[in-house]
Design a protein around this motif. Sequence first.
Motif, PDB file in Angstrom:
ATOM      1  N   UNK A 140       0.863  -1.174   0.000  1.00  0.00           N
ATOM      2  CA  UNK A 140       0.000   0.000   0.000  1.00  0.00           C
ATOM      3  C   UNK A 140       0.902   1.227   0.000  1.00  0.00           C
ATOM      4  N   UNK A 141       0.621   2.178  -0.877  1.00  0.00           N
ATOM      5  CA  UNK A 141       1.504   3.332  -1.034  1.00  0.00           C
ATOM      6  C   UNK A 141       0.893   4.585  -0.409  1.00  0.00           C
ATOM      7  N   UNK A 142       1.674   5.234   0.457  1.00  0.00           N
ATOM      8  CA  UNK A 142       1.267   6.527   1.019  1.00  0.00           C
ATOM      9  C   UNK A 142       2.252   7.567   0.503  1.00  0.00           C
ATOM     10  N   UNK A 143       1.767   8.453  -0.382  1.00  0.00           N
ATOM     11  CA  UNK A 143       2.629   9.516  -0.901  1.00  0.00           C
ATOM     12  C   UNK A 143       2.548  10.681   0.076  1.00  0.00           C
ATOM     13  N   UNK A 144       3.664  10.918   0.743  1.00  0.00           N
ATOM     14  CA  UNK A 144       3.740  11.809   1.891  1.00  0.00           C
ATOM     15  C   UNK A 144       4.269  13.191   1.497  1.00  0.00           C
ATOM     16  N   UNK A 145       4.161  14.114   2.420  1.00  0.00           N
ATOM     17  CA  UNK A 145       4.713  15.476   2.301  1.00  0.00           C
ATOM     18  C   UNK A 145       4.030  16.281   1.196  1.00  0.00           C
ATOM     19  N   UNK A 146       2.705  16.079   1.048  1.00  0.00           N
ATOM     20  CA  UNK A 146       1.966  16.883   0.067  1.00  0.00           C
ATOM     21  C   UNK A 146       1.865  18.339   0.504  1.00  0.00           C
ATOM     22  N   UNK A 147       2.181  18.625   1.775  1.00  0.00           N
ATOM     23  CA  UNK A 147       2.175  20.010   2.250  1.00  0.00           C
ATOM     24  C   UNK A 147       3.417  20.771   1.775  1.00  0.00           C
ATOM     25  N   UNK A 148       4.307  20.055   1.040  1.00  0.00           N
ATOM     26  CA  UNK A 148       5.461  20.712   0.414  1.00  0.00           C
ATOM     27  C   UNK A 148       5.289  20.613  -1.100  1.00  0.00           C
ATOM     28  N   UNK A 149       6.108  21.349  -1.833  1.00  0.00           N
ATOM     29  CA  UNK A 149       5.987  21.284  -3.296  1.00  0.00           C
ATOM     30  C   UNK A 149       6.249  19.857  -3.753  1.00  0.00           C
ATOM     31  N   UNK A 150       5.370  19.349  -4.635  1.00  0.00           N
ATOM     32  CA  UNK A 150       5.448  17.937  -5.033  1.00  0.00           C
ATOM     33  C   UNK A 150       5.631  17.800  -6.542  1.00  0.00           C
ATOM     34  N   UNK A 151       6.076  16.617  -6.943  1.00  0.00           N
ATOM     35  CA  UNK A 151       6.132  16.279  -8.366  1.00  0.00           C
ATOM     36  C   UNK A 151       4.712  16.232  -8.918  1.00  0.00           C
ATOM     37  N   UNK A 152       4.582  16.304 -10.232  1.00  0.00           N
ATOM     38  CA  UNK A 152       3.275  16.127 -10.857  1.00  0.00           C
ATOM     39  C   UNK A 152       2.714  14.765 -10.445  1.00  0.00           C
ATOM     40  N   UNK A 153       1.414  14.728 -10.117  1.00  0.00           N
ATOM     41  CA  UNK A 153       0.826  13.498  -9.559  1.00  0.00           C
ATOM     42  C   UNK A 153       0.906  12.333 -10.534  1.00  0.00           C
ATOM     43  N   UNK A 154       0.640  12.584 -11.811  1.00  0.00           N
ATOM     44  CA  UNK A 154       0.724  11.497 -12.797  1.00  0.00           C
ATOM     45  C   UNK A 154       2.162  11.008 -12.949  1.00  0.00           C
ATOM     46  N   UNK A 155       3.125  11.943 -12.838  1.00  0.00           N
ATOM     47  CA  UNK A 155       4.543  11.555 -12.907  1.00  0.00           C
ATOM     48  C   UNK A 155       4.904  10.651 -11.732  1.00  0.00           C
ATOM     49  N   UNK A 156       4.371  10.977 -10.553  1.00  0.00           N
ATOM     50  CA  UNK A 156       4.625  10.146  -9.370  1.00  0.00           C
ATOM     51  C   UNK A 156       4.127   8.715  -9.590  1.00  0.00           C
ATOM     52  N   UNK A 157       2.920   8.593 -10.152  1.00  0.00           N
ATOM     53  CA  UNK A 157       2.362   7.255 -10.404  1.00  0.00           C
ATOM     54  C   UNK A 157       3.171   6.507 -11.452  1.00  0.00           C
TER      55      UNK A 157
END
Length: 533
Positions: A140-157
Motif C-alpha cells: 500500500x503506497x502513502x505519498x507523503x509530504x503533500x504540504x510541500x511542493x510535489x512532483x506532478x501526480x501522474x509523474x509520481x504514479x
Amino acid sequence: MSQITGEVKKEIERRRTFAIISHPDAGKTTLTEKFLLYGGAINQAGSVKGKATAKHAVSDWMEIEKERGISVTSSVLQFNYGGYCINILDTPGHQDFSEDTYRTLMAADSAVMVIDASKGVEAQTRKLFKVCTMRHIPIFTFINKMDREAMDTFELLDDIENELGIATCPVNWPIGSGKEFKGVYDRNEKEVELFFDTRKGTIQGEVKKVSLEAPELDGLISGEQRAKLEEETWLLDGAGAEFDQELVSKGELSPVFFGSALTNFGVETFLQHFLKMTTPPLPRMSDKGLIDPMSEEGFSAFVFKIQANMNKAHRDRIAFMRICSGSFEAGMDVYHMQGGKKVRLSQPQQLMASERRMVERAYGGDIIGVFDPGIFSIGDTLIASGEHFSYEGIPTFAPEHFARVRQVDTMKRKQFIKGINQIAQEGAIQIFQEFNTGMEEIIVGVVGVLQFDVLKYRLENEYNVEIRMDSLPYEYIRWIENTEIDVLKISGTSDMKRVKDLKGRPLLLFVNEWSIRMTQERNEGLVLTEFAR
C-alpha cells in the motif's frame, strides 16, 4: 492439529500485521507515530530531528538512533483501532540496514510504502520493494509530504509503475501541493476531504467532507483547482487501473493514497481504507506444507529478530517472534525445533519501542518478545504440541564489506568476545576467523558500512570495550558446499582468503569477482555458494 476455537479465531481475525518501508527521510517514522496517536497508544508525537532536548521518535529507542536521527533497528509497536488489533513493524530506512528490514518483512503480512511526494521512488525504496515482491505481499503506497511542493501526480504514479513494476490505483487524489494543498478527493465516495490546519503532534483539527457537485465547494477551493481536479479525475477514470482486491492481495496492484503525516492530512483516511483492504494473518509455508492460522489451533511461531541489551540495566537479550497460529499464554512450554527440546517462554512482552509490558496472552499475527538465554537463532521454529514441523528459513545476506577487528585493551578480551558474539547472533554482523587459527583474529563482515559504526558504538557503550578496525579489501564471499574438500589444499588466487564462520563452516573471501571463477576452474568439483545452507 485440532480445530481452532471460536474465541481464538475471532482474535486472530482482528489482527493486522504490517511493515512500514521507505527511503530515509520520506516520513515513515512520523506516519507510524500518527497511527499510534489515532490508536490512543501515545498522546504526543516525537520528532526524529531537532535539538538534543527534543522528544525523540517513539520507535527509535537505541541511543545511536537518537543521536543521528535515523532508525537502524526494527521496532515493534502494537495498538488497537476501530476494532482491529494492529501490529506495526517499523523498519530502518537506510540501505545499510536492509538485512534487518528483510527479516522484518518475513514477519509481516503486508507493507506500507512511504514515498516523498517531491522525490518519487528513491534507491532504497527499489531495493526494499524487490524484497516485498519476492514474498508477493500486498503493498500500500502513502505519498507523503503533500504540504510541500510535489512532483506532478501522474509523474509520481508513472515513477512507481516504471521503477517498481507494479500497477497503481489511486484511492484518493490530491488537490494542490505545498501551500496550495487543500486536501484530497475520494474517488469512490465522489467527495472532497478538505483539511484545516492542525497543531503538529496532535490529532485535533477539522476535516470537512464536501460533495464534488456541492455549490459550497467553490468557496473552499479555487476555480483553477476545481477545473484541474475534474480534468485529472476524468483522465484517471479513463486510463487508470481499476481497484481489484484480488490483485492487491497478490501484490500486483498497489492502492495509492496522498497526504501529509506531519500535519495529519489524510492519515486517518489512509488507515481506515488500509484496514479494510488488508487481510487477517496469512498461512505460512513449512516443511509440512502451509500452516493456516484460521484452521489450526496449536501455537506455532518463528524467530525473526534477536536484540541484546534493550535494557542496559539488565543486560537482557530478547528474541522477537511472529506467532503464526493458535494462542500464546505466558509461561507456556513449547518445543524448540532447532534445539530439539522443550523450553519455557518466560517474561513474554510486547513493546512500544523501548517501553515494554508483560503479556498474558497473544494470538496468531501478534509479535512478542521473549527472554532468550542464548538458545535461539534467527529463523528458529517453536511449536506447542502435535506434529513437528519447521517454518521455511530466513536467508542470510552475503556481506559486502569486511574489517579486521581487535580490542584496544587486551585485559578486556572476555567482554570483547561476548559482545561481538552477541551482536553477531542478532544478525547485524557476521563474524569470521582465519581458517587455521582460534579467535585471535576476528574478521567482521557487514552488508552496509554504517553497521561498522553501530558495532563500534555498541561495543563501547554496552560492553565497555574500545576497538580498532582495519578495513580489508574483500568484496565477495563464497561458502564451500562440499565440506569434504581439504580447504588448505584449495588452489586459489593471490587475492583469496580462507576463513570459517561462527558455525565452523569454511568460506573463501575474494577481492575480485573473476577470482571466483578462476578458483573453481583450478579445483575440479569445488562447489561455491553465495548463501550459507
